[in-house]
Scaffold this motif. Sequence first.
Motif, short mmCIF file in Angstrom:
data_model
loop_
_atom_site.label_atom_id
_atom_site.label_comp_id
_atom_site.label_asym_id
_atom_site.label_seq_id
_atom_site.Cartn_x
_atom_site.Cartn_y
_atom_site.Cartn_z
N PRO A 111 -16.15 14.77 -1.60
CA PRO A 111 -15.50 14.03 -2.68
C PRO A 111 -13.99 14.25 -2.59
O PRO A 111 -13.53 15.14 -1.87
N GLY A 112 -13.25 13.43 -3.31
CA GLY A 112 -11.80 13.62 -3.27
C GLY A 112 -11.08 12.38 -3.73
O GLY A 112 -11.70 11.34 -3.99
N VAL A 113 -9.78 12.53 -3.84
CA VAL A 113 -8.94 11.39 -4.20
C VAL A 113 -8.12 11.06 -2.96
O VAL A 113 -7.32 11.87 -2.50
N TYR A 114 -8.39 9.91 -2.40
CA TYR A 114 -7.78 9.57 -1.11
C TYR A 114 -6.69 8.53 -1.28
O TYR A 114 -6.86 7.54 -1.98
N ASP A 115 -5.58 8.78 -0.60
CA ASP A 115 -4.46 7.84 -0.67
C ASP A 115 -4.77 6.61 0.20
O ASP A 115 -5.32 6.74 1.29
N ILE A 116 -4.39 5.44 -0.30
CA ILE A 116 -4.68 4.20 0.43
C ILE A 116 -4.06 4.22 1.82
O ILE A 116 -4.64 3.73 2.80
N GLU A 117 -2.88 4.84 1.94
CA GLU A 117 -2.22 4.88 3.25
C GLU A 117 -3.06 5.67 4.25
O GLU A 117 -3.12 5.32 5.43
N HIS A 199 -24.70 -1.91 5.19
CA HIS A 199 -24.89 -3.07 6.06
C HIS A 199 -23.56 -3.48 6.70
O HIS A 199 -22.53 -3.51 6.03
N PRO A 200 -23.59 -3.76 8.01
CA PRO A 200 -22.32 -4.06 8.70
C PRO A 200 -21.55 -5.26 8.14
O PRO A 200 -20.35 -5.39 8.40
N LEU A 201 -22.22 -6.16 7.39
CA LEU A 201 -21.48 -7.30 6.82
C LEU A 201 -20.59 -6.89 5.64
O LEU A 201 -19.61 -7.57 5.34
N ALA A 202 -20.97 -5.80 4.95
CA ALA A 202 -20.20 -5.39 3.76
C ALA A 202 -18.84 -4.86 4.20
O ALA A 202 -18.75 -3.95 5.03
N LEU A 203 -17.79 -5.46 3.65
CA LEU A 203 -16.44 -5.20 4.16
C LEU A 203 -15.55 -4.68 3.03
O LEU A 203 -15.67 -5.10 1.88
N LEU A 204 -14.65 -3.76 3.37
CA LEU A 204 -13.56 -3.44 2.47
C LEU A 204 -12.34 -4.17 3.01
O LEU A 204 -11.90 -3.92 4.13
N ALA A 205 -11.81 -5.12 2.22
CA ALA A 205 -10.73 -5.96 2.71
C ALA A 205 -9.40 -5.47 2.17
O ALA A 205 -9.29 -5.06 1.01
N VAL A 206 -8.39 -5.53 3.04
CA VAL A 206 -7.03 -5.16 2.64
C VAL A 206 -6.06 -6.30 2.94
O VAL A 206 -4.86 -6.20 2.69
N ALA A 219 -5.72 -6.83 -4.37
CA ALA A 219 -4.93 -5.81 -3.68
C ALA A 219 -5.03 -4.48 -4.43
O ALA A 219 -5.23 -4.47 -5.63
N PRO A 220 -4.87 -3.36 -3.75
CA PRO A 220 -4.65 -3.29 -2.30
C PRO A 220 -5.95 -3.22 -1.50
O PRO A 220 -5.92 -3.41 -0.29
N ILE A 221 -7.08 -2.97 -2.15
CA ILE A 221 -8.34 -2.87 -1.41
C ILE A 221 -9.47 -3.38 -2.28
O ILE A 221 -9.56 -3.07 -3.47
N ILE A 234 -16.05 -6.62 -5.92
CA ILE A 234 -15.09 -6.07 -6.87
C ILE A 234 -13.70 -5.92 -6.24
O ILE A 234 -13.57 -5.59 -5.06
N LYS A 235 -12.69 -6.16 -7.07
CA LYS A 235 -11.30 -6.17 -6.58
C LYS A 235 -10.56 -4.90 -7.03
O LYS A 235 -10.95 -4.25 -7.99
N SER A 236 -9.47 -4.61 -6.36
CA SER A 236 -8.54 -3.52 -6.72
C SER A 236 -9.30 -2.24 -7.07
O SER A 236 -9.25 -1.74 -8.20
N ILE A 237 -9.98 -1.71 -6.06
CA ILE A 237 -10.88 -0.57 -6.27
C ILE A 237 -10.11 0.74 -6.42
O ILE A 237 -9.22 1.04 -5.62
N VAL A 238 -10.44 1.51 -7.47
CA VAL A 238 -9.86 2.85 -7.62
C VAL A 238 -10.93 3.95 -7.55
O VAL A 238 -10.58 5.13 -7.55
N GLY A 239 -12.20 3.56 -7.53
CA GLY A 239 -13.21 4.60 -7.51
C GLY A 239 -14.52 4.17 -6.88
O GLY A 239 -14.93 3.01 -6.99
N LEU A 240 -15.13 5.11 -6.16
CA LEU A 240 -16.49 4.94 -5.62
C LEU A 240 -17.31 6.12 -6.13
O LEU A 240 -16.96 7.28 -5.84
#
Lengths: 313, 210
Positions: A111-117, A199-206, A219-221, A234-240
């Motif tokens: 777990p953790g808080v990951y920077d988009i960069e 599933h390989p079709l599921a994409l995280l788009a940037v 944006a951004p993800i 879902i748009k502009s994701i901040v949490g999983l």
Amino acid sequence: MLIKRPPDVLPSEITPESVYRRRRDFLRTAAVAGAGLLLPGLLSAPARAAKIEGVAPGPFGTDEEPTPYDAVTGYNNFYEFGTGKSDPAANAHSLRTRPWSVAVEGEVAKPGVYDIEDILKWFPLEERIYRLRCVEAWSMVIPWVGFPLAFLVKRVEPTSRAKFIQFVTLHDPEQMPGQKRPVLQWPYVEGLRMDEALHPLALLAVGLYGETLPNQNGAPIRLVVPWKYGFKSIKSIVGLRFVEGQPETSWNRAAAGEYGFYANVNPAVDHPRWSQARERRIGEFLKRDTLPFNGYAEQVAGLYGGMDLGKNF
Amino acid sequence: MKPNPTPTRRVPPRWLKPAVFALCLLPLALLAWRAVSGGLGANPIEAFIRHNGDWALRLLLLTLAVTPLRRLTGWTWPLRVRRMIGLFAFFYATLHLLGYVGLDQFFDWPAIGADILKRPYITIGMSAFALLVPLAATSTDAMLRRLGGRRWQRLHRLAYLAAGAGVLHFLWLVKADLREPLLYAAILLLLLGFRLVRFLRRVHGARHPA
């Protein structure tokens, strides 16, 4: 004797892309400036985002004609910025996409808080031209830039208890003015079953159209699940959040009879207020038949073996 | 005995009707401007249907505001243009319906039939339009004479029902943001409430004459 027919277009005749773009920009600026003289303040040139370098074409692409950039970025459902289709493009400038971090919580080893960069450095980016089908019976074809969701999921190492993922959007009414009104319960949440997420079709788009994702497009993800109705992506994701039980989702919470958890594109199961049998591709006049799983049945139908999709809609 | 001469009424200015006619055409002009300037957006069919539906409902509510306005202000000129506004409401409702039948469904009659039977908001929308048809058909002076004032007036109370059905149609089609249809519902309730109060007062007054 070998008769060599010269190619129709010599390489020297091809306009370099940068010149071509400059020409288009000039025309657009000129047209807008001309209109602007008549209607000051009413029109402004659509600002294009930064180009993303080093994007390779990915698998599962469609060769269908992509929907024009202006429609993809000007016709959006993103209730955090208003409920009208043009509201997001008008209001999403208030969203700050840097700095941005994504919190990974729950049943994971890392777990953790990951920077988009950082996330952007972990995986190579690819272009995937996907069909998008909105639950409102319109559709688009969008060239996304991103990486498979499975890459990120595997990297944070879900435990054996993780059966679902809940995704969470930013909740900040200052940046997302639509959240000042309780149109939906904020923040927007969505979810996938683990096998769907992997599933390989599921994409995280940037990005889209080779450029950084505009704010109104999430944006951004953002998530892109092309075999499901658009509200699932879902748009502009901040949490999983990795969880054991099926998580709550925003539209299901708002109207369970109209928006199921699975939300698979299914021409045989109507929305109570409109038929799902056909759809209008944005930019086309006549409607076309909607395909099961939005045309991705070959890849994903196996995920739902033995399920009654009339009940699990 | 000679009948009393009609009391002198203030004659409305000659430009009243042309002005209202032009005002009622403005939404159409706006639609045309949006169409040529790209202002209908990425889904112009949806925008066309929505625009005409909005104006049908707004003008219909406006016709229902005429009577309360006259009672409250004593103005008579709104009466002179009510029929025209009502016919424009019917005009925009027709464009709205044609947009749905021709542009959205492209004359796919089985699909349209299924929609009417299956989806309450389409059913009620179609009913609203059906209720407006006899009103438009009997809008001429000749029809008023043929029906007689009382019967004509009773028939034209269908406008209350049509407006109610129109508001419900809008309410049921909205997914989440109910502000606009609720605003129309509030206006309609206000306009019908005004009539109800007057009606009750009249009944009450008849039973207990002052």
